[in-house]
Design an enzyme around this catalytic site. Structure first.
Site, PDB file in Angstrom:
ATOM      1  N   SER A 137       0.856  -1.200   0.000  1.00 21.07           N
ATOM      2  CA  SER A 137       0.000   0.000   0.000  1.00 21.07           C
ATOM      3  C   SER A 137       0.885   1.240   0.000  1.00 21.07           C
ATOM      4  O   SER A 137       2.023   1.202   0.503  1.00 21.07           O
ATOM      5  CB  SER A 137      -0.874   0.015   1.261  1.00 21.07           C
ATOM      6  OG  SER A 137      -1.475   1.275   1.438  1.00 21.07           O
ATOM      7  N   TYR A 150      -1.636   0.047  10.388  1.00 24.64           N
ATOM      8  CA  TYR A 150      -1.899  -0.393   9.007  1.00 24.64           C
ATOM      9  C   TYR A 150      -0.667  -0.143   8.132  1.00 24.64           C
ATOM     10  O   TYR A 150      -0.189  -1.039   7.433  1.00 24.64           O
ATOM     11  CB  TYR A 150      -3.135   0.306   8.431  1.00 24.64           C
ATOM     12  CG  TYR A 150      -3.398  -0.110   7.000  1.00 24.64           C
ATOM     13  CD1 TYR A 150      -3.831  -1.401   6.709  1.00 24.64           C
ATOM     14  CD2 TYR A 150      -3.172   0.768   5.936  1.00 24.64           C
ATOM     15  CE1 TYR A 150      -4.031  -1.802   5.393  1.00 24.64           C
ATOM     16  CE2 TYR A 150      -3.381   0.368   4.622  1.00 24.64           C
ATOM     17  CZ  TYR A 150      -3.808  -0.918   4.356  1.00 24.64           C
ATOM     18  OH  TYR A 150      -4.001  -1.326   3.053  1.00 24.64           O
TER      19      TYR A 150
END
Ligand code: NDP
Ligand code: 8X3
Length: 251
Positions: A137, A150
């Site tokens: 990501s 995250y």
């Protein structure tokens, strides 16, 4: 014909990859927790190719090891692994975020990805080839408030991908880390615990990536000639970029 294993195939990128790869000369193994969705996808795609579905929670180490060791005849030799199952939970600051949310992200995005990789990789090495595509990501590269754990899990995915390349030198295994930015899937609905209005606001007034955009990119990465390894590919919607540094000033 290649055999492609996709984790998190019940939604978003995983589902879009299943549809994309079904169109080529690929057999599919589709894994996720929601079996009803996998079955619906299997019914749709089995007119195009052979599809095996597995109910799998990637956090369960033994189940991952056992189920991937017991793939049915014809699906045992995985050529392409798309390590896609993952999630963000919450957007709380590091001093207030729910520790259970942090643990779920680590268990899924880090440990789950490790378990699946470790179950599949020895077979690739023994057969002398394979390709693992990990879903990283932009959050691995760029900090943002609430990205704490995250982003940390995706930074793990980035370095794990690179280190695997180092380990596998000379073994004809490709490892790629695809790092998307904002993409409208169920990602934000999951992040905000089912609050669809809050999730919609994330993408309001801008054009995010679609799951199909990302599946196209993943497919392209795997379709390149075998001497080409995309190490890392970061992609954002054109509408997304960076803010200036935040500077806290005294009154
Ligand atoms: P979705 O929520 O639409 O899909 C996530 C998939 O992961 C689902 O199929 C879900 O299946 C599966 N999954 C979640 N937890 C587990 C688990 N414990 N075991 C097995 N499967 C699991 O999100 P996306 O498609 O957007 O996300 C896919 C990946 O892409 C994730 O790793 C995410 O972090 C990453 N990503 C997403 C971006 C975005 O903006 N959308 C941007 C960058 C990266 P089920 O619930 O049925 O188990
Ligand atoms: C998902 C993209 O920007 O929400 O990985 O972290 S972001």
């Amino acid at each position: 014909m290649s055999t492609v294993l996709i984790t998190g195939a019940s939604s978003g990128f995983g589902r879009a990859c299943a549809e994309k790869f079904a169109g080529g000369a690929n057999k599919l193994i589709l894994a996720a927790r929601r079996q009803d969705r996998l079955e619906a996808l299997r019914s749709k795609l089995s007119v195009q190719t052979e599809v095996h579905t597995m109910t799998l929670d990637v956090r369960e180490r033994e189940a991952v090891t056992d189920q991937l060791a017991a793939l049915p005849e014809g699906f045992q030799d995985v050529d392409i692994l798309i390590n896609n199952a993952g999630l963000a939970k919450g957007l709380g600051g590091a001093d207030s975020a729910d520790l259970d949310d942090w643990e779920q992200m680590v268990d899924t995005n880090v440990k789950g990805l490790m378990y699946v990789t470790r179950a599949i990789l020895p077979g690739m090495v023994a057969r002398g080839g394979g390709h693992i595509v990990n879903l990283g990501s932009v959050a691995a590269n760029w900090p943002y408030p609430g990205g704490n754990t995250y982003g940390g899990t995706k930074a793990f995915v980035q370095q794990f991908s690179r280190n695997m390349r180092a380990d596998l030198s000379g073994k004809n295994i490709r490892i790629s880390n695809v790092e998307p930015g904002m993409c409208e899937t169920e990602f934000s609905v999951v992040r905000f615990n089912g609050d669809e209005r809050q999730a919609e606001q994330v993408y309001a007034g801008m054009k995010p990536l679609s799951a199909n955009d990302v599946a196209e990119i993943i497919h392209w990465v795997t379709a390149l000639p075998p001497h080409i390894n995309i190490n890392q590919l970061e992609v954002m919607p054109t509408a997304q970029s960076w803010s200036p540094f935040t500077v806290h000033r005294e009154e």
